[in-house]
Design a protein around this motif. Structure first.
Motif, PDB file in Angstrom:
ATOM      1  N   PHE A   1      22.398  49.090  15.740  1.00  0.00           N
ATOM      2  CA  PHE A   1      22.014  50.497  15.823  1.00  0.00           C
ATOM      3  C   PHE A   1      20.979  50.716  16.920  1.00  0.00           C
ATOM      4  O   PHE A   1      21.085  51.671  17.701  1.00  0.00           O
ATOM      5  CB  PHE A   1      21.450  50.951  14.471  1.00  0.00           C
ATOM      6  N   VAL A   2      19.989  49.839  16.988  1.00  0.00           N
ATOM      7  CA  VAL A   2      18.948  49.970  18.015  1.00  0.00           C
ATOM      8  C   VAL A   2      19.561  49.865  19.410  1.00  0.00           C
ATOM      9  O   VAL A   2      19.230  50.648  20.313  1.00  0.00           O
ATOM     10  CB  VAL A   2      17.854  48.903  17.817  1.00  0.00           C
ATOM     11  N   LEU A   3      20.469  48.913  19.599  1.00  0.00           N
ATOM     12  CA  LEU A   3      21.102  48.741  20.902  1.00  0.00           C
ATOM     13  C   LEU A   3      21.954  49.950  21.279  1.00  0.00           C
ATOM     14  O   LEU A   3      21.942  50.385  22.431  1.00  0.00           O
ATOM     15  CB  LEU A   3      21.965  47.474  20.899  1.00  0.00           C
ATOM     16  N   ARG A   4      22.683  50.494  20.317  1.00  0.00           N
ATOM     17  CA  ARG A   4      23.514  51.669  20.614  1.00  0.00           C
ATOM     18  C   ARG A   4      22.658  52.872  20.982  1.00  0.00           C
ATOM     19  O   ARG A   4      22.965  53.618  21.918  1.00  0.00           O
ATOM     20  CB  ARG A   4      24.408  51.991  19.413  1.00  0.00           C
ATOM     21  N   LEU A   5      21.575  53.058  20.248  1.00  0.00           N
ATOM     22  CA  LEU A   5      20.698  54.193  20.525  1.00  0.00           C
ATOM     23  C   LEU A   5      20.015  54.032  21.881  1.00  0.00           C
ATOM     24  O   LEU A   5      19.921  54.985  22.668  1.00  0.00           O
ATOM     25  CB  LEU A   5      19.658  54.320  19.411  1.00  0.00           C
ATOM     26  N   LEU A   6      19.560  52.821  22.165  1.00  0.00           N
ATOM     27  CA  LEU A   6      18.936  52.548  23.462  1.00  0.00           C
ATOM     28  C   LEU A   6      19.945  52.734  24.584  1.00  0.00           C
ATOM     29  O   LEU A   6      19.625  53.298  25.638  1.00  0.00           O
ATOM     30  CB  LEU A   6      18.371  51.125  23.471  1.00  0.00           C
ATOM     31  N   GLY A   7      21.172  52.267  24.376  1.00  0.00           N
ATOM     32  CA  GLY A   7      22.210  52.421  25.391  1.00  0.00           C
ATOM     33  C   GLY A   7      22.535  53.880  25.664  1.00  0.00           C
ATOM     34  O   GLY A   7      22.782  54.269  26.815  1.00  0.00           O
ATOM     35  N   LEU A   8      22.541  54.704  24.618  1.00  0.00           N
ATOM     36  CA  LEU A   8      22.805  56.129  24.788  1.00  0.00           C
ATOM     37  C   LEU A   8      21.732  56.780  25.652  1.00  0.00           C
ATOM     38  O   LEU A   8      22.042  57.557  26.570  1.00  0.00           O
ATOM     39  CB  LEU A   8      22.865  56.799  23.417  1.00  0.00           C
ATOM     40  N   ALA A   9      20.468  56.474  25.363  1.00  0.00           N
ATOM     41  CA  ALA A   9      19.376  57.048  26.149  1.00  0.00           C
ATOM     42  C   ALA A   9      19.400  56.525  27.584  1.00  0.00           C
ATOM     43  O   ALA A   9      19.189  57.290  28.547  1.00  0.00           O
ATOM     44  CB  ALA A   9      18.037  56.721  25.490  1.00  0.00           C
ATOM     45  N   LEU A  10      19.674  55.228  27.761  1.00  0.00           N
ATOM     46  CA  LEU A  10      19.719  54.653  29.101  1.00  0.00           C
ATOM     47  C   LEU A  10      20.858  55.234  29.922  1.00  0.00           C
ATOM     48  O   LEU A  10      20.713  55.446  31.138  1.00  0.00           O
ATOM     49  CB  LEU A  10      19.873  53.130  29.017  1.00  0.00           C
ATOM     50  N   ALA A  11      21.987  55.491  29.285  1.00  0.00           N
ATOM     51  CA  ALA A  11      23.109  56.092  30.010  1.00  0.00           C
ATOM     52  C   ALA A  11      22.701  57.438  30.590  1.00  0.00           C
ATOM     53  O   ALA A  11      23.053  57.773  31.731  1.00  0.00           O
ATOM     54  CB  ALA A  11      24.307  56.245  29.073  1.00  0.00           C
ATOM     55  N   ALA A  12      21.939  58.220  29.816  1.00  0.00           N
ATOM     56  CA  ALA A  12      21.502  59.530  30.290  1.00  0.00           C
ATOM     57  C   ALA A  12      20.527  59.399  31.453  1.00  0.00           C
ATOM     58  O   ALA A  12      20.648  60.106  32.470  1.00  0.00           O
ATOM     59  CB  ALA A  12      20.867  60.309  29.138  1.00  0.00           C
ATOM     60  N   THR A  13      19.538  58.511  31.330  1.00  0.00           N
ATOM     61  CA  THR A  13      18.526  58.396  32.383  1.00  0.00           C
ATOM     62  C   THR A  13      19.093  57.804  33.664  1.00  0.00           C
ATOM     63  O   THR A  13      18.811  58.294  34.762  1.00  0.00           O
ATOM     64  CB  THR A  13      17.339  57.541  31.901  1.00  0.00           C
ATOM     65  N   VAL A  14      19.912  56.756  33.535  1.00  0.00           N
ATOM     66  CA  VAL A  14      20.482  56.125  34.734  1.00  0.00           C
ATOM     67  C   VAL A  14      21.399  57.093  35.460  1.00  0.00           C
ATOM     68  O   VAL A  14      21.394  57.172  36.702  1.00  0.00           O
ATOM     69  CB  VAL A  14      21.231  54.834  34.348  1.00  0.00           C
ATOM     70  N   LEU A  15      22.202  57.852  34.709  1.00  0.00           N
ATOM     71  CA  LEU A  15      23.105  58.822  35.337  1.00  0.00           C
ATOM     72  C   LEU A  15      22.322  59.867  36.123  1.00  0.00           C
ATOM     73  O   LEU A  15      22.637  60.154  37.288  1.00  0.00           O
ATOM     74  CB  LEU A  15      23.965  59.489  34.266  1.00  0.00           C
ATOM     75  N   VAL A  16      21.304  60.451  35.496  1.00  0.00           N
ATOM     76  CA  VAL A  16      20.529  61.494  36.159  1.00  0.00           C
ATOM     77  C   VAL A  16      19.806  60.938  37.380  1.00  0.00           C
ATOM     78  O   VAL A  16      19.821  61.553  38.467  1.00  0.00           O
ATOM     79  CB  VAL A  16      19.524  62.129  35.184  1.00  0.00           C
ATOM     80  N   GLU A  17      19.178  59.782  37.245  1.00  0.00           N
ATOM     81  CA  GLU A  17      18.415  59.223  38.370  1.00  0.00           C
ATOM     82  C   GLU A  17      19.334  58.770  39.500  1.00  0.00           C
ATOM     83  O   GLU A  17      18.960  58.868  40.673  1.00  0.00           O
ATOM     84  CB  GLU A  17      17.536  58.082  37.866  1.00  0.00           C
TER      85      GLU A  17
END
Length: 419
Positions: free
Chosen positions: A42-58
């Motif tokens: 669960f922690v990895l999935r949640l972290l991956g979701l947030a990272l996908a958003a930040t990496v895409l925007v940046e």
């Protein structure tokens, strides 16, 4: 290109992604793996979701121009950190004055009971009127560090001076642990200094790693001292919770997986954002303190005398759901990227706003939405100082320091500011 310069460039291109990922790589995930936490997925999935958003925007910010092309829309070269801050001849003086005011205010507030464990348990502000007064400059410790960074890049302060003043600001946070019996402010400010200093090129990555190791080794002693102070204040301390237990942040965020989200626990809404963010408490003394952590603790079956959150990432998920995680981290990645790189390196105003974002929403252990409101409060409180800098700014033609050659990485060599 030196490895340090390459690392700073990566930090400046993906600042929010790095700030999001670093504490999980250093502390949260290793503890989850070591203790075989069943919520690791669960922690990895949640972290991956947030990272996908930040990496895409940046990444989109980079591909649309920004520092990758080193050109503005008009075709002129983008400015470096040195050029952006060289036109403020009083900036180091202002930085030191802000630091002194912040240090005095923090000590006075700590003595008066602001932010103490007793006030937290009582669910009210300390009775002294000094508390509301010093609260007006509670965010100046972040402003002071931002202006110290700008002073160094402008060539008005040596790196050693920046470190001395930063040590003084950190020393006050250590003192507050003894005055308030709460260690979260120290950890939060250390995180902020390490993050903002690394991204802006005044703190080397190895210093951050050494500080992390020292803090990890010193934590049992800090935990024992904190508990002893709490006992002396008449606060009950559980003997079953050890210093190692308090480092199980993987359990703290993993607990959010047990609930259907989003959950309404009475957290502040948009109207409260405006009231708490723009109106100082000294002008609105009757408003209740922000207590989303207490509301969450009550929802989980705890009492009103304690506070709980799922770290920033887990708390955003808990109150806003998966869509909230994407919007929160993607939105702040956009804000931070624009503040840091729009038309080149930031001057004092944008740099200060960037630091407020790092110190508030982007600190991994902060509460939510209080951290967003705090960033707004800090911006309002910094306005008079930023106005002074704007009024004392010199025209580009009057700057005593020549602009660096084009293509130079916007990070001066440590210890060798230009005068």
């Amino acid at each position: 290109m030196p490895r340090r310069i390459r690392l700073v460039r990566v930090l400046q291109r993906y600042p929010v992604s790095v700030l999001l990922l670093a504490p999980y790589l250093i502390l949260v995930l290793p503890m989850a793996i070591l203790h075989r936490n069943p919520d690791l997925g669960f922690v990895l999935r949640l972290l991956g979701l947030a990272l996908a958003a930040t990496v895409l925007v940046e990444t989109l910010l980079l591909s649309s121009g920004g520092s990758a092309r080193r050109r503005t829309s008009g075709g002129t070269p983008e400015r470096t950190f040195a050029e952006a801050n060289a036109g403020y001849p009083r900036i180091f003086l202002v930085a030191r004055l802000v630091a002194v005011v912040s240090i005095v205010a923090e000590i006075v507030g700590g003595i008066a009971g602001r932010g103490s464990i007793v006030a937290q348990i009582a669910g009210a502000q300390a009775a002294s009127p000094l508390v509301n007064l010093v609260a007006l400059v509670s965010g100046w410790k972040y402003l002071a560090f931002a202006l110290l960074i700008a002073s160094f890049h402008a060539g008005h302060a040596r790196l050693a001076s920046v470190y001395r003043w930063t040590a003084a600001l950190l020393g006050v946070q250590v003192l507050l642990v003894f005055l308030t019996a709460i260690s979260v402010s120290l950890v939060g400010y250390l995180t902020f200094v390490a993050a903002a200093g690394s991204i802006c090129g005044v703190i080397r990555a190895r210093y951050v790693l050494v500080a992390a190791v020292v803090l990890f080794l010193a934590w049992p002693s800090v935990f024992a001292i904190r508990n002893a102070i709490r006992k002396d204040s008449g606060v009950r301390v559980s003997s079953e919770v050890t210093a190692a237990d308090r480092l199980r942040f993987d359990q703290q965020i993993g607990r959010a997986s047990m609930y259907d989200v989003p959950v309404d626990v009475g957290q502040p809404g948009p109207t409260a954002y405006l009231r708490y963010g723009f109106v100082p408490r000294i002008l609105d003394p009757g408003r209740p303190p922000l207590a989303t952590g207490t509301a969450i603790n009550r929802f989980l079956g705890g009492s009103d005398r304690s506070s709980f959150n799922f770290l920033t990432l887990g708390t955003v998920y808990f109150v806003d759901g998966r869509a909230g995680v994407v919007v929160f981290y993607g939105g702040w990645a956009l804000v931070a990227g624009l503040l840091l790189r729009l038309r080149g390196a930031p001057g004092p105003t944008r740099l200060s706003l960037f630091c407020f974002v790092v110190a508030g929403p982007l600190v991994w252990s902060n509460g939510y939405p209080e951290s967003v409101i705090a960033a707004t409060q800090n911006t309002v409180a910094a306005t008079p100082v930023l106005l002074v800098l704007l009024l004392t700014r010199r025209d580009p033609g009057d700057r005593p320091t020549p602009a660096p050659p084009l293509g130079r990485v916007p990070v001066p060599r440590a210890g060798r500011p230009r005068r």
